[in-house]
Write an enzyme that holds these catalytic residues in place. Structure first.
Site, PDB file in Angstrom:
ATOM      1  N   GLN A   1      46.176  27.340 -58.645  1.00 51.67           N
ATOM      2  CA  GLN A   1      46.896  26.111 -58.323  1.00 51.67           C
ATOM      3  C   GLN A   1      47.499  25.445 -59.565  1.00 51.67           C
ATOM      4  O   GLN A   1      48.408  24.627 -59.439  1.00 51.67           O
ATOM      5  CB  GLN A   1      45.959  25.114 -57.628  1.00 51.67           C
ATOM      6  CG  GLN A   1      45.438  25.581 -56.289  1.00 51.67           C
ATOM      7  CD  GLN A   1      46.523  25.663 -55.228  1.00 51.67           C
ATOM      8  OE1 GLN A   1      47.536  24.981 -55.304  1.00 51.67           O
ATOM      9  NE2 GLN A   1      46.308  26.506 -54.232  1.00 51.67           N
TER      10      GLN A   1
ATOM     11  N   SER B   1      48.545  33.559 -59.330  1.00 49.66           N
ATOM     12  CA  SER B   1      49.214  34.209 -58.197  1.00 49.66           C
ATOM     13  C   SER B   1      50.642  33.712 -58.100  1.00 49.66           C
ATOM     14  O   SER B   1      50.891  32.503 -58.088  1.00 49.66           O
ATOM     15  CB  SER B   1      48.463  33.908 -56.893  1.00 49.66           C
ATOM     16  OG  SER B   1      48.998  34.638 -55.812  1.00 49.66           O
TER      17      SER B   1
ATOM     18  N   HIS C   1      52.985  33.532 -55.783  1.00 52.70           N
ATOM     19  CA  HIS C   1      53.564  32.798 -54.659  1.00 52.70           C
ATOM     20  C   HIS C   1      53.219  31.315 -54.663  1.00 52.70           C
ATOM     21  O   HIS C   1      53.713  30.556 -53.824  1.00 52.70           O
ATOM     22  CB  HIS C   1      53.162  33.437 -53.326  1.00 52.70           C
ATOM     23  CG  HIS C   1      51.772  33.167 -52.878  1.00 52.70           C
ATOM     24  ND1 HIS C   1      51.485  32.272 -51.874  1.00 52.70           N
ATOM     25  CD2 HIS C   1      50.593  33.671 -53.277  1.00 52.70           C
ATOM     26  CE1 HIS C   1      50.186  32.245 -51.666  1.00 52.70           C
ATOM     27  NE2 HIS C   1      49.617  33.089 -52.508  1.00 52.70           N
TER      28      HIS C   1
ATOM     29  N   THR D   1      49.950  52.494 -58.396  1.00 59.06           N
ATOM     30  CA  THR D   1      51.353  52.365 -58.795  1.00 59.06           C
ATOM     31  C   THR D   1      51.770  50.901 -58.795  1.00 59.06           C
ATOM     32  O   THR D   1      51.533  50.172 -57.829  1.00 59.06           O
ATOM     33  CB  THR D   1      52.256  53.160 -57.827  1.00 59.06           C
ATOM     34  OG1 THR D   1      51.862  54.536 -57.852  1.00 59.06           O
ATOM     35  CG2 THR D   1      53.721  53.049 -58.235  1.00 59.06           C
TER      36      THR D   1
ATOM     37  N   CYS E   1      39.736  25.010 -39.659  1.00 60.92           N
ATOM     38  CA  CYS E   1      40.135  25.397 -38.306  1.00 60.92           C
ATOM     39  C   CYS E   1      40.794  26.763 -38.292  1.00 60.92           C
ATOM     40  O   CYS E   1      40.720  27.496 -37.304  1.00 60.92           O
ATOM     41  CB  CYS E   1      41.072  24.352 -37.711  1.00 60.92           C
ATOM     42  SG  CYS E   1      42.523  24.001 -38.722  1.00 60.92           S
TER      43      CYS E   1
END
Length: 398
Positions: free
Chosen positions: A182, A202, A204, A240, A328
């Site tokens: 984050q 990460s 994304h 790879t 949830c």
């Protein structure tokens, strides 16, 4: 009828891939598609592209390029850091320290390691979700081999005292890993200055593609390989390489770091505007996490007398994407382990909402989201027997 308007405020979950990143990735899918492990021209082009991206990631973290290893994302990086260090250093010790509010990629890996005979200490946090370095010092023993504490929490946004944690670990000869998934792109990071030995990220989360991440491993750290097979990533991580994804990661992190001050200032201003309106104009609400020392786009608010899932559904119907403080999505009715660890009662944790702002959000978005939250909360409270009891009790005390 569902709204045709779309306001995305769940950037801690994922971000849209930046158009410049997509453009940079495209040739590596179908034009320059060589396997980096081969020796002909298009293969060497792929290898060069990976090396260039590695240098960009290293520059963003204040690391050396040979200390960067590409992975499939934050979860793999976290797993590799914990499992790799644990087994490589088992003769030295069998004790790991983490916090009670880590991402499940760390917590579940710690549970796995406990089954393998390792001992894990889960440090408590204060009401804002921050560990105390005195607790860390007290927890370290002569059998401690690793401390893993996240840079900033994915739910409540609280930033940990990373530099202090790194100093304590370095003084005691214990490796320090931080899940910075984050934090990268939102906060300035220097692994050398902060005495970080391993760091997970990460793509994304900062407008890069999904399915690619990296693990920084300081030179000299003893760590086992996590994936076995070929000699990729200097024989540390087989498979790879995802060349288009790695290229995209490099472009995304370079853009994020270059523009970090302006982006953070703008997003924080929007966040504070929305946060202040919610706290000032909607009664019986509380902010979760530290008011100032938090991720720039993060808002985590608890609304008493309502369920977070119901609030999410109403917001979704209004075209607003957000998340809740309850698990949830996993089919669990239990509230967030992060909120419970801060001492929040379960009944209040159930009524929590996380909004995480990003680059595309505007003043207009803030006004619209506030208006829809206020309407939704009022609607849900009218239907809540708990709120009716509260109003009745308050009127009796007047």
């Amino acid at each position: 009828m569902a709204s045709q308007k779309m306001v995305y405020m769940d950037h801690s979950a994922t971000t849209a891939t930046d158009p410049d990143v997509v453009k940079a990735m495209l040739p590596w899918f179908s034009l320059m598609y060589g396997n980096p492990s081969s020796l002909y021209k298009i293969a060497l082009e792929s290898k060069t592209a990976i090396d260039d991206a590695r240098k960009k990631v290293a520059s963003a973290l204040g690391a050396e390029h040979k200390e960067i290893y590409f992975t499939s994302g934050g979860t793999e990086s976290d797993n590799w850091a914990l499992v790799g260090v644990a087994f490589a250093n088992r003769k030295k010790g069998d004790h790991i320290i983490t916090s009670a509010i880590e991402h499940h990629a760390v917590l579940h890996t710690c549970k796995y390691l406990e089954k393998q005979g390792f001992k894990v200490t889960y440090l408590p946090v204060d009401k804002d979700g921050r560990i105390q370095t005195d607790d860390l010092r007290a927890a370290i023993t002569d059998r401690t081999i690793l401390v893993s504490v996240m840079f900033a929490n994915n739910e409540i946004g609280t930033i940990q005292p990373v530099k202090e944690i790194g100093s304590v670990c370095r003084e005691r000869g214990v490796l320090f890993h931080t899940d910075a998934v984050q934090a990268v792109g939102n906060l300035s990071i220097d692994v050398a200055e902060m005495k970080i030995d391993l760091l997970s990220l990460s793509a994304h989360k900062f407008y890069g593609p999904k399915g690619v991440g990296a693990l920084y491993i300081r030179k000299g750290v003893r760590i086992d390989s996590y994936l076995h097979g070929g000699a990729q990533e200097r024989r540390k991580r087989a498979g790879t390489e995802n060349v288009p994804g790695i290229v995209g990661l490099g472009v995304a992190i370079e853009k994020a770091v270059q523009n970090i001050d302006n982006n953070v200032s703008r997003i924080r201003t929007l966040r504070d505007k929305l946060l202040d309106k919610i706290l000032d104009e909607i009664p019986n609400t509380r902010l979760n996490g530290d008011r100032n020392d938090r991720l720039p786009g993060n808002i985590n608010i608890s609304f008493q007398f309502i369920e977070g899932e119901s609030l999410l559904l109403l917001l979704d119907n209004a075209g607003i994407a957000a998340s809740t403080g309850s698990a949830c999505s996993s089919g669990s009715l239990e509230p967030s382990h992060v909120l419970l660890a801060t001492g929040l009662p379960a009944e209040i944790a159930h009524g929590s909402l996380r909004l995480t702002l990003g680059l595309e959000n505007t003043d207009e978005d803030v006004s619209y989201v506030f208006s829809e939250i206020k309407k939704a909360v009022e609607r849900l409270r009218v239907m809540s027997p708990l709120y009716a009891d509260y109003i009745k009790a308050r009127s009796c005390n007047v």
